[in-house]
Design a protein around this motif. Structure first.
Motif, PDB file in Angstrom:
ATOM      1  N   LYS A  51       0.825  -1.209   0.000  1.00 45.08           N
ATOM      2  CA  LYS A  51       0.000   0.000   0.000  1.00 45.08           C
ATOM      3  C   LYS A  51       0.859   1.258   0.000  1.00 45.08           C
ATOM      4  O   LYS A  51       0.548   2.234  -0.705  1.00 45.08           O
ATOM      5  N   GLN A  92       2.260   1.857  -3.444  1.00 42.86           N
ATOM      6  CA  GLN A  92       1.216   2.369  -4.329  1.00 42.86           C
ATOM      7  C   GLN A  92       0.982   3.853  -4.086  1.00 42.86           C
ATOM      8  O   GLN A  92       0.822   4.634  -5.047  1.00 42.86           O
ATOM      9  N   ARG A  93       0.985   4.243  -2.813  1.00 42.80           N
ATOM     10  CA  ARG A  93       0.769   5.656  -2.487  1.00 42.80           C
ATOM     11  C   ARG A  93       1.927   6.508  -2.987  1.00 42.80           C
ATOM     12  O   ARG A  93       1.736   7.629  -3.461  1.00 42.80           O
ATOM     13  N   GLU A 116       3.872   5.882  -5.586  1.00 39.35           N
ATOM     14  CA  GLU A 116       3.785   5.973  -7.039  1.00 39.35           C
ATOM     15  C   GLU A 116       2.670   6.915  -7.478  1.00 39.35           C
ATOM     16  O   GLU A 116       2.852   7.719  -8.399  1.00 39.35           O
ATOM     17  N   SER A 117       1.546   6.852  -6.801  1.00 36.66           N
ATOM     18  CA  SER A 117       0.434   7.753  -7.132  1.00 36.66           C
ATOM     19  C   SER A 117       0.807   9.204  -6.837  1.00 36.66           C
ATOM     20  O   SER A 117       0.463  10.115  -7.605  1.00 36.66           O
TER      21      SER A 117
END
Length: 396
Positions: free
Chosen positions: A241, A244-245, A247-248
């Motif tokens: 998670k 992902q954060r 990269e976003s």
């Protein structure tokens, strides 16, 4: 005259008979209990730590609103003006929250700012918050900044040795930064957790201090008597998670104009040590050097500026270097978006940094790793029950 022949420094405590000698195990327990009591009489501060993109700032804002707090940044890059998008300052959220923030935008990217400077400024901010009857909330991912405040580090002043520094720089230029970083780690293995080994200035300074003093750089900073009773909260996400954060967030930074921000900073300050040693900025500077990215609105007189790479040989230690100018009309020079490979590099470097942060923070057993905002509120509520006593102490 009283008989003091049987007096022991640990013989007196609440609930302990006078002149009772404590056994070793009792002494340890007594010392621990005394230490806790002494700490609890100190002014209270809340500390929120965690890796980049974990949600520290959002949690801090919510707790500041609920518990009448003000925020003190413990981020070594948010202190610099103009470095807004790439450091995720969240200025719009700060303005909307109406919560006072300290130690953000206090220096330009071409100005030096040391750990000692940070400690001085942070203590001044914290004491001001306490005088106003509010809860100081120290928030950030720069572990050494947090450590300087929580442990009241005694930061020694070891003067620069120009001759030694020149020798180390020459070794870096001949053998490479990684080789000299390995040399530092042989003298001081703990430096891997404190020193940015990709930052030549940090490596030079750490090695310089270690050689000059004959002691590891990381052992130079000694704990002092605590200044505050600190409740430390850690924000931790599952690795998948968190990645992902990260990269976003990098994608959002690029959409928000990170390339333009970097170019504007280069136009204003040149290629400073701060810029070339900050993730997100250094990768784009390398891209600018290779691809000569430019925005027509930023170019003056039909001229595009190209910037040296952060790996440009002898210029690695320069604060700023002359800019080479070329025509923007040359083919394939103007690019409207950052290539995926550059964005990918930023994401990889940010993820590696987040892992280093977690390695650092996991070593601190005082941190309460929270799983939810509700858990954080519960811990702070218990901690703040005697906050009024803390404020009285700070005003004495």
């Amino acid at each position: 005259m009283s008989n003091t022949s049987n007096f022991h420094p640990l013989s007196l405590s609440k609930g302990t008979a006078k002149n009772t000698i404590l056994r070793p195990a009792q002494e340890i327990a007594f010392l621990a209990s005394s230490s806790r009591r002494a700490t609890k009489s100190l002014p209270k501060i809340l500390v929120i730590v965690g890796p980049t993109a974990s949600g520290k700032s959002a949690l801090a804002l919510k707790l500041a609103k609920k518990f009448n707090g003000e925020i003190v940044s413990a981020d070594s890059r948010q202190i610099y003006r103009g470095m807004d998008i790439g450091t995720a300052k969240g200025k719009a959220q700060i303005a909307k929250s109406k919560i006072a923030h300290h130690l953000i935008d206090i220096k330009n990217p071409d100005e030096e700012y040391s750990l000692a400077d940070y400690k001085r400024d942070a203590l001044r901010a914290i004491r001001g918050i306490l005088r106003r009857g509010k809860l100081p909330i120290l928030v950030g991912g720069t572990g050494l900044y947090v450590k300087a405040i929580v442990e009241n580090l005694d930061i020694p002043e070891v003067k620069a040795d120009p001759k030694l520094r020149k020798e180390i720089k020459e070794r870096i230029e001949k053998k490479g930064l990684d080789s000299v970083a390995e040399e530092l780690l042989k003298l001081d293995p703990e430096a891997a957790y404190i020193v940015d080994l990709k930052n030549p200035r940090r490596v030079v300074r750490a090695l310089e201090v270690a050689i000059q003093t004959g002691k590891p750089f990381t052992a130079q900073r000694k704990k002092g008597e605590p200044l505050f009773d600190a409740l430390e909260l850690g924000v931790k996400l599952p690795p998948v998670k968190l990645r992902q954060r990260i990269e976003s967030r990098v994608d959002e930074m690029i959409r928000a104009g990170l390339v333009k921000e970097v170019q504007e900073l280069l136009n204003k300050y040149g290629r400073t040590s701060v810029l070339i040693n900050t993730i997100g900025y250094r990768e784009i500077i390398d891209y600018l050097a290779a691809g000569c990215y430019s925005s027509l609105s930023l170019s003056k007189g039909g001229v595009q500026k190209c910037y040296p790479s952060t790996h440009s040989g002898n210029n690695i230690f320069e604060q700023s270097v002359p800019l080479k100018e070329i025509s923007i009309n040359q083919p394939n020079q103007h690019k409207s978006a950052l290539p995926q490979e550059v964005a990918k590099q930023i994401k990889q470097n940010t993820w590696a940094y987040a892992k280093r942060q977690m390695t650092w923070f996991r070593k601190d057993k005082r941190i309460n790793w929270i799983k939810s905002e509700k858990e954080a509120e519960s811990l702070v509520k218990k901690f703040s029950l005697s906050f009024s006593d803390s404020i009285r102490e700070s005003k004495m």
